[in-house]
Design an enzyme around this catalytic site. Structure first.
Site, PDB file in Angstrom:
ATOM      1  N   GLU A 267       0.823  -1.200   0.000  1.00  0.00           N
ATOM      2  CA  GLU A 267       0.000   0.000   0.000  1.00  0.00           C
ATOM      3  C   GLU A 267       0.862   1.257   0.000  1.00  0.00           C
ATOM      4  OE1 GLU A 267      -3.511   2.014   2.816  1.00  0.00           O
ATOM      5  OE2 GLU A 267      -2.157   0.491   3.634  1.00  0.00           O
ATOM      6  N   LYS A 335      -9.757   2.305  -2.848  1.00  0.00           N
ATOM      7  CA  LYS A 335     -10.205   1.869  -1.524  1.00  0.00           C
ATOM      8  C   LYS A 335     -11.592   2.417  -1.232  1.00  0.00           C
ATOM      9  CE  LYS A 335      -8.651   1.410   3.251  1.00  0.00           C
ATOM     10  NZ  LYS A 335      -7.617   1.760   4.261  1.00  0.00           N
ATOM     11  N   CYS A 387      -5.571  -2.820   3.089  1.00  0.00           N
ATOM     12  CA  CYS A 387      -5.407  -2.713   4.538  1.00  0.00           C
ATOM     13  C   CYS A 387      -6.624  -3.232   5.300  1.00  0.00           C
ATOM     14  CB  CYS A 387      -5.086  -1.269   4.895  1.00  0.00           C
ATOM     15  SG  CYS A 387      -4.535  -1.052   6.611  1.00  0.00           S
TER      16      CYS A 387
END
Length: 521
Positions: A267, A335, A387
Site C-alpha cells: 500500500e 479503496k 489494509c
C-alpha cells in the site's frame, strides 16, 4: 432460578471481569491460545449471573475495558507517533475509543437481563448467541464500524475452523457463545449432560475439517514476488525521501523482473501522487512489458471528477500485457472503506478547530465504489482490498466472483510498530482465504508479508522489519465454498431460528401461566 440478588462481592467480580476480558486477547495472534476465547466468554456469562441489573452492567462494561484496552492498544502507537497531538490528548483518544467499544458488551448483557431474566438454559444457550450476533453486527456497522477482534478468528488454528468455508467467521463466533453458555450452565447446575452436549457440538463439525470446497488448478501456477521495503511511514511522505523509497523498491525488485509474472509492492509504496509520477511509471511500464512482468503497486491518486477534487488510495498494474500503462485506465482499484481519522475525518467541521489548534494534518480521501471489477493481471483475476478492508467479511464476499483466481491485500502496518496489530491483521486475512477458498497474497511495507493458501494456512512469509522479497509459486483455485455462495445469510438464518425457539418458549410459559390463573379463578 432467579438471576437477580443482592448477595455479591462488588469489587472481586469487577476485577475478575477485567481479567477475564483481558484473557480473551490471548486467543488472538500472535498468542493463538484458542481456548482463551472460551474462558473469556464464559467469564462474562458467569460473572453477570445472580446480580442486579446495574451491577451486571458494571461487570460487562469492565469486561469490555479489559478486552479492548489490551487488544487494541497498538492503535496508541500510531496516534502517539504520527498524530502530532500531545501525549495526554493521545491517551484521551484511546480512552474514548476503548470506552465506546466497551458499550457493546454492556448492551449485550442489559438486553440479556431484560429479555431473558429467569430461564438459565434459554439465557445461556439460546438467547445469548442471538444477542451477541446482533451487538457484534452493530459494532461492525455503526460509525463505519470497527469489527476488530471478533472471537471467530481465534479458531483459524482451532477445532472449529471447518465451519468457516461453510458459514463464515460469524458462525464460529455464534458457536463459541453457545459453547461458553454450556460451560457456565454445567458449572451452575452440575448437570453433566450440558458438558456432553458441548463436546458433541464440537465433534459434529469435525468432519468439516476433511472437506475440500475448492479445486486446485496447477496448470495455471504463477511465480509471484512480494517486495517488503521496510520504509518508515513517518518519512515516506517527505519529498526528500521519495527517491530513496523508489530506489529501495526498484533495487529489491530488479532481480525478479523477467523471471516472475507478478511483482507486488505494498500500500502506498510509491509515496507520491500518481499524476506526479507519470514519467517514472511509463518508463517502468515499458521495461516490464518487454520482459513480461507485471508490477502491482499501491499509490495515491488525486484528480478532478464531477467538478470535485478527489483523492483515492489506489492499486494500479504496470507492465500489464500488450497495452501500455495509462493514467486513464480503469484497470485499477480504489479503496472503498476508509479508516476514521486516518483517511477521513468524521464530523470534520466540528473537529476542524481541534485539529488546527495542534496543527494536525489528516488526509481526506474519497471513497471508491463498494463493488469494483477485479484487477486483470497477467491473465489472472485478482480481487484486491487495501489494509483494513480485509476484515470486512460481507464486503469481501460481495466482491468475490467465480472467476477469482487470487485474493490480494496490500497494507502498511508500519504505523503500529512491534505490536500485536499486524499479527491480528494477518489472522483475519487468513480467515478470508479460508472462507472464500482462494489463495491470498498479503503484501505489507514492513511485515508481516505472507502468502496464504486456500485453507487459511501461511505457506511463505518474511520476518518483520526486514527489507526482503518473498518469491513463490502460487497455485490458483476454482469453485465456490458454501460461504462464497450465500455469505452471512446462513448465520442470520440460524439467528432467526434461535430467536423463534426463544419466542416459542416464551409463548409456552405464558400459556402455562394463563392456565394457572384460570384454575385459581
Amino acid at each position: 432460578m432467579t438471576l437477580v440478588t443482592e448477595n455479591y462481592h462488588p469489587w472481586s467480580r469487577v476485577c475478575l471481569a477485567f481479567v477475564t476480558g483481558a484473557v480473551g486477547i490471548l486467543s488472538f495472534s500472535p498468542y493463538d491460545y484458542w481456548l482463551a476465547s472460551l474462558i473469556s466468554l464464559s467469564g462474562l456469562q458467569a460473572l453477570t449471573l445472580n446480580c442486579t441489573a446495574r451491577y451486571a452492567s458494571v461487570i460487562a462494561f469492565t469486561w469490555g475495558l479489559g478486552f479492548f484496552s489490551t487488544g487494541i492498544h497498538w492503535i496508541y502507537i500510531s496516534i502517539n507517533m504520527f498524530s502530532g497531538l500531545p501525549a495526554i490528548a493521545n491517551m484521551f483518544l484511546m480512552v474514548i475509543l476503548t470506552t465506546y467499544l466497551s458499550l457493546y458488551p454492556l448492551i449485550f448483557i442489559n438486553l440479556l437481563n431484560i429479555l431473558c431474566p429467569q430461564s438459565l438454559f434459554l439465557r445461556l444457550i439460546v438467547v445469548s448467541p442471538v444477542l451477541w450476533q446482533i451487538t457484534e453486527f452493530l459494532r461492525g456497522c455503526i460509525m463505519t464500524g470497527f469489527p476488530w477482534l471478533q472471537f471467530g478468528y481465534t479458531q483459524i488454528n482451532g477445532p472449529l475452523k471447518g465451519i468457516a468455508p461453510l458459514m463464515g467467521e460469524e458462525a464460529i463466533t455464534f458457536l463459541l457463545v453457545i459453547l461458553s453458555g454450556l460451560i457456565v450452565y454445567t458449572i451452575q447446575t452440575r448437570q453433566i449432560l450440558a458438558a456432553v452436549s458441548a463436546i458433541i457440538l464440537v465433534l459434529l463439525q469435525w468432519p468439516l475439517h476433511s472437506m475440500t470446497w475448492f479445486i486446485l488448478v496447477p496448470e495455471r501456477t504463477v511465480d509471484v514476488s512480494l517486495v517488503q521495503g521496510n520504509t518508515l511511514p513517518l518519512l515516506k511522505w517527505d519529498g526528500n525521501y521519495l527517491s530513496r523509497t523508489l530506489n529501495t523498491y526498484t533495487r529489491l525488485s530488479a532481480p525478479y523482473v523477467g523471471n516472475v509474472s507478478m511483482i507486488i509492492w505494498p500500500e502506498s509504496a510509491i509515496p507520491d501522487l500518481e499524476g506526479n509520477q507519470q514519467d517514472f511509471l511509463k518508463d517502468i511500464d515499458a521495461q516490464l512489458r518487454i520482459l513480461g512482468t507485471t508490477l502491482i503497486t499501491g499509490i495515491i491518486d488525486a484528480r478532478f471528477e464531477n467538478n470535485n477534487y478527489c483523492m483515492y488510495n489506489t492499486i494500479i498494474a504496470i507492465g500489464n500485457g500488450t497495452h501500455p500503462y495509462s493514467y486513464l485506465s480503469r484497470n485499477r482499484y480504489r479503496k472503498s472503506h476508509l479508516v476514521p481519522f486516518g483517511e477521513y475525518v468524521p464530523l470534520a467541521s466540528f473537529l476542524h478547530s481541534l485539529t488546527s489548534c495542534f496543527k494536525v494534518q489528516i488526509s481526506t480521501f474519497s471513497r471508491g465504489e463498494y463493488i469494483q471489477p477485479h484487477l486483470q493481471v497477467a491473465g489472472y483475476n485478482l480481487m484486491p482490498v487495501l489494509c483494513y478492508e480485509v476484515i470486512l467479511t460481507q464486503r469481501m464476499r460481495d466482491n468475490f466472483r467465480l472467476e477469482t483466481d487470487f485474493l490480494l491485500t496490500m497494507s502498511n502496518d508500519a504505523w503500529f510498530g512491534d505490536s500485536n496489530g499486524p499479527w491480528q491483521h494477518l489472522q483475519m486475512a487468513r480467515m478470508r482465504a479460508l472462507e472464500l477458498g482462494r489463495p491470498l497474497l498479503y503484501s505489507t511495507n514492513n511485515g508481516i508479508t505472507a502468502i496464504i493458501n486456500a485453507t487459511g494456512k501461511v505457506t511463505h512469509t518474511i520476518p518483520q522489519f526486514k527489507s526482503d522479497v518473498l518469491t513463490a509459486k502460487v497455485i490458483p483455485t476454482a469453485g465456490l465454498t458454501p460461504y462464497a455462495r450465500v455469505g452471512n445469510y446462513g448465520i442470520w438464518a440460524v439467528t432467526l431460528l434461535f430467536s423463534f425457539i426463544w419466542l416459542i418458549s416464551i409463548a409456552r410459559v405464558s400459556m402455562g401461566y394463563a392456565k394457572m390463573c384460570r384454575k385459581d379463578f
